[in-house]
Design an enzyme around this catalytic site. Structure first.
Site, mmCIF file in Angstrom:
data_model
loop_
_atom_site.group_PDB
_atom_site.id
_atom_site.type_symbol
_atom_site.label_atom_id
_atom_site.label_comp_id
_atom_site.label_asym_id
_atom_site.label_seq_id
_atom_site.Cartn_x
_atom_site.Cartn_y
_atom_site.Cartn_z
ATOM 1 N N ARG A 1 28.283 17.814 62.824
ATOM 2 C CA ARG A 1 27.770 19.184 62.886
ATOM 3 C C ARG A 1 26.253 19.195 62.721
ATOM 4 O O ARG A 1 25.723 19.698 61.726
ATOM 5 C CB ARG A 1 28.481 20.045 61.858
ATOM 6 C CG ARG A 1 29.951 20.219 62.221
ATOM 7 C CD ARG A 1 30.599 21.428 61.599
ATOM 8 N NE ARG A 1 31.656 21.915 62.469
ATOM 9 C CZ ARG A 1 32.485 22.898 62.145
ATOM 10 N NH1 ARG A 1 32.355 23.517 60.990
ATOM 11 N NH2 ARG A 1 33.413 23.293 62.992
ATOM 12 N N GLN B 1 25.674 20.549 68.860
ATOM 13 C CA GLN B 1 26.375 21.842 68.888
ATOM 14 C C GLN B 1 27.132 22.087 70.184
ATOM 15 O O GLN B 1 28.233 22.650 70.179
ATOM 16 C CB GLN B 1 25.376 22.981 68.671
ATOM 17 C CG GLN B 1 25.157 23.307 67.206
ATOM 18 C CD GLN B 1 24.222 24.486 67.020
ATOM 19 O OE1 GLN B 1 23.928 25.218 67.960
ATOM 20 N NE2 GLN B 1 23.756 24.668 65.797
ATOM 21 N N ASP C 1 30.527 20.583 70.108
ATOM 22 C CA ASP C 1 31.345 20.862 68.932
ATOM 23 C C ASP C 1 32.606 21.647 69.295
ATOM 24 O O ASP C 1 32.634 22.874 69.297
ATOM 25 C CB ASP C 1 30.495 21.638 67.917
ATOM 26 C CG ASP C 1 31.213 21.828 66.589
ATOM 27 O OD1 ASP C 1 32.424 21.550 66.520
ATOM 28 O OD2 ASP C 1 30.562 22.266 65.629
ATOM 29 N N SER D 1 34.257 24.025 66.657
ATOM 30 C CA SER D 1 33.634 25.342 66.586
ATOM 31 C C SER D 1 34.012 26.211 67.780
ATOM 32 O O SER D 1 34.306 27.395 67.625
ATOM 33 C CB SER D 1 32.109 25.216 66.536
ATOM 34 O OG SER D 1 31.708 24.733 65.283
ATOM 35 N N TYR E 1 29.103 21.669 51.369
ATOM 36 C CA TYR E 1 30.530 21.909 51.189
ATOM 37 C C TYR E 1 30.812 22.417 49.787
ATOM 38 O O TYR E 1 30.030 22.204 48.863
ATOM 39 C CB TYR E 1 31.326 20.630 51.471
ATOM 40 C CG TYR E 1 31.162 20.187 52.899
ATOM 41 C CD1 TYR E 1 31.623 20.985 53.942
ATOM 42 C CD2 TYR E 1 30.509 19.004 53.209
ATOM 43 C CE1 TYR E 1 31.444 20.605 55.253
ATOM 44 C CE2 TYR E 1 30.331 18.610 54.525
ATOM 45 C CZ TYR E 1 30.801 19.423 55.549
ATOM 46 O OH TYR E 1 30.629 19.048 56.843
#
Lengths: 395, 395
Positions: A122, A127, A130, A133, A226
């Site tokens: 990520r 992107q 991805d 996503s 996270y």
């Protein structure tokens, strides 16, 4: 000889997506590749064979696999399919190697160079590749609409000749890609929206979508963006605040899912028992065991006042566009490894290094290797590369 | 003795509404009436018995009916139920007498004073009693959402890391109450919307909702605001224009329904065959035979490129709020016939006169009388009072 790129028809029950759409096939041809498709691979996502121009349509999957330099798929192919691939060829697909050791072993045996789409790092540069996503975005949209058709009331405020109907209260728990899209969709439909996530930095994103943010007074920010594990005391505090919001909601969408791991519990049976009659929960964590107590994957169950819906494979419900985005994600990855119509694998490139699962008979991902071959005493604990959360909350 | 008003549990398959909600029960008590409810009559619309305060909950429907001065229902009660009502009492319900002669005969036999909710005249003063409109509003909202969960793509334009997804094209045919609400809902979700109706005066309403209006160049305005029959030549012209718009649509909602009559055909098989792969039609005329060739009521059928969804009883899908609005519609009618806690029927009042179907053993509505007893040679042709269109287009 130009590179031959082939997409197979998905075998998994309920899967409607395809890894190659006609537009991407055309782009690959412009890159100097040839393209092939298993017969009717795109039918369920409304790309009939006839739309694939200059593409070999092949009904025999064995022939297709044996003639491909690069095989594209959505779900992990079976070990039997992998065994029919050309030795040393490339596979690009969701793999989830940690929970599919048999697939990984087949990839090793056939010396397949395998890129796992769920491992795309990520980082900004990646992107456009991805896939987690892109699929989560669509899933978040769909989850809200799935909620609306199960609710006995409408989302918007509506003024009628006999008085006004109040706008529904929608609570989204887990504000990752899917959760934010769920908030946006519920907001578009006129609901009063609230978002919750253990990561307080999502507050601004919720606000930007016109949603309130549920403040629990607990900051669970951990390492690397996270969430960290909450203490017992913090958990009680969070639950107390959340219970009130849960009890007020007409629709809840929970989005805490970590592929290949058990979904975290966000709502328990006691909280559900205090919800409104006719309320609905869409549990996007259903495939991982559910974010809610009582969720059954693939079913809708009435639990006290609440209908608990446990959808599986939501992106597949939007197969046309889910395939479009996934196929374009793959195209962007392919553009990293194909130069002038030839393979060019730079193993030092971060995207390639992190996405690669197997190469030349070896498992190249630490987390997957540990899951398949057991812990290596000599090495440090693996950084759990397969644990990247997908659809939302990292709680 | 105060008036006793009782609501029965609906018997019809798939019906989830109730004619009396707790709030309206309370209002009736304030008017000096007593209220009664058949056990669990409100359960499917999420009004449990416990919410009905100061209301007799009665499990024996015979006892309930025999003790009621006024009985409330959603669907026409069976002749057997009517026979158990007190002679000379009042029934308020949807009746559709022209297609339910057995119900009408039972009402006559029991000398029931029956008000048919579908007969409420469409005059300003009666808007708050207009149950066809209140239910159609909800149905129009729901129809679009039902469409979205069957589509392989999303309604809004969406910008992603791999490029933009285009907004879907939504065409709504028939711009009555349901059609306008469908346009509004699709617009909220970000679709590119188009509306069509044979009545050109609906153009401004479509525009006010951000939708384009499909211009066919044919004005079908007839007497009394209803559409006139088109000539053969006009029909060809209209079809030519519409076919293009139908072929471009991702989602179509058709709303031309006339209760108790065959639904007009708006889309034929040839037009469907030219639609996009993955397109969806929600045919709100399904119960009346369908606005589209191939519609099957209560089913979703794939017809060439298009999924043809034929929902039945859409208001029931939003049972909580559909019951709320319907019950309030009835309350407004009751306020016309109850003064100081006593019945006060002014038969010269336009609303009462037009809504009344049977009274003192006679059929008081010309259209219903003709349908049940056959034409009266001495009288002029009946003005088809039961033909008021419900959900949209009068085409």
């Amino acid at each position: 000889m130009s590179l031959n790129i082939a997409a197979i028809r998905e075998r998994e029950q309920g899967e409607r997506r395809v890894a190659l759409i006609p537009l991407v096939a055309q782009r690959l041809q412009h890159l100097g590749c040839t393209t092939a498709l298993e017969t009717e691979a795109g039918s369920d996502s409304f790309y009939p064979d006839t739309l694939y121009k200059n593409t070999t349509i092949q009904s025999d999957v064995g022939t297709l696999l044996a003639s491909a330099d690069i095989v594209l798929a959505v779900n992990p192919p079976t070990p039997d399919m992998i065994a029919r691939m050309r030795a040393g060829s490339i596979l690009i697909s969701f793999i989830y190697g940690r929970t599919h050791p048999d697939v990984v072993k087949a990839l090793q045996a056939q010396k397949i160079t395998c890129f796992a789409m769920e491992q795309i790092p990520r980082i900004s540069r990646a992107q456009a590749m991805d896939a987690l996503s892109s699929q989560a975005t669509l899933a978040g949209y769909y989850a809200v609409l799935l909620g609306t058709v199960h609710m006995p009331k409408i989302l918007p405020m509506m003024t009628t000749a006999v008085g006004s109907l109040r706008a529904a209260q929608v609570l989204v728990m887990g504000l990752g890609v899917a959760g934010l899209q769920a908030l946006a969709t519920a907001g578009r439909l006129g609901a009063v929206t609230e978002g919750y996530d253990v990561r307080p930095e999502t507050k601004e994103e919720a606000h930007s979508l016109g949603a309130k943010f549920v403040e629990t007074g607990v900051d669970a920010t951990g390492q690397g963006g996270y969430a960290r594990e909450l203490t017992a005391e913090e958990k009680v505090k969070v639950k107390g605040v959340l219970s009130d919001h849960i009890a007020r909601a007409d629709l809840i969408v929970t989005t805490a899912a970590v592929p290949g791991r058990k979904a975290p519990r966000l709502i328990d049976a006691e909280q559900i028992s205090k919800m409104k009659p006719g309320s609905v929960i869409i549990d996007m964590g259903a495939e991982g065991g559910g974010n809610c107590e009582g969720t059954v994957a693939g079913q809708s169950v009435q639990v006290g006042p609440t209908l608990l819906v446990g959808p599986v494979n939501l992106p597949s419900c939007l197969s046309e566009q889910a395939s479009e985005l996934y196929s374009k994600n793959i195209l962007n990855l392919l553009q990293q490894i194909i130069k002038d119509g030839k393979l060019s694998l730079d193993m030092t490139d971060e995207v390639i290094a992190k996405t690669l699962v197997t190469h030349d008979g070896k498992i190249t991902n630490d987390g997957v290797r540990e899951a398949v071959e057991g812990p290596t005493p000599a090495s440090a604990p693996a950084p759990a590369a397969g644990a990247t959360p997908t659809t939302g909350s990292k709680g």
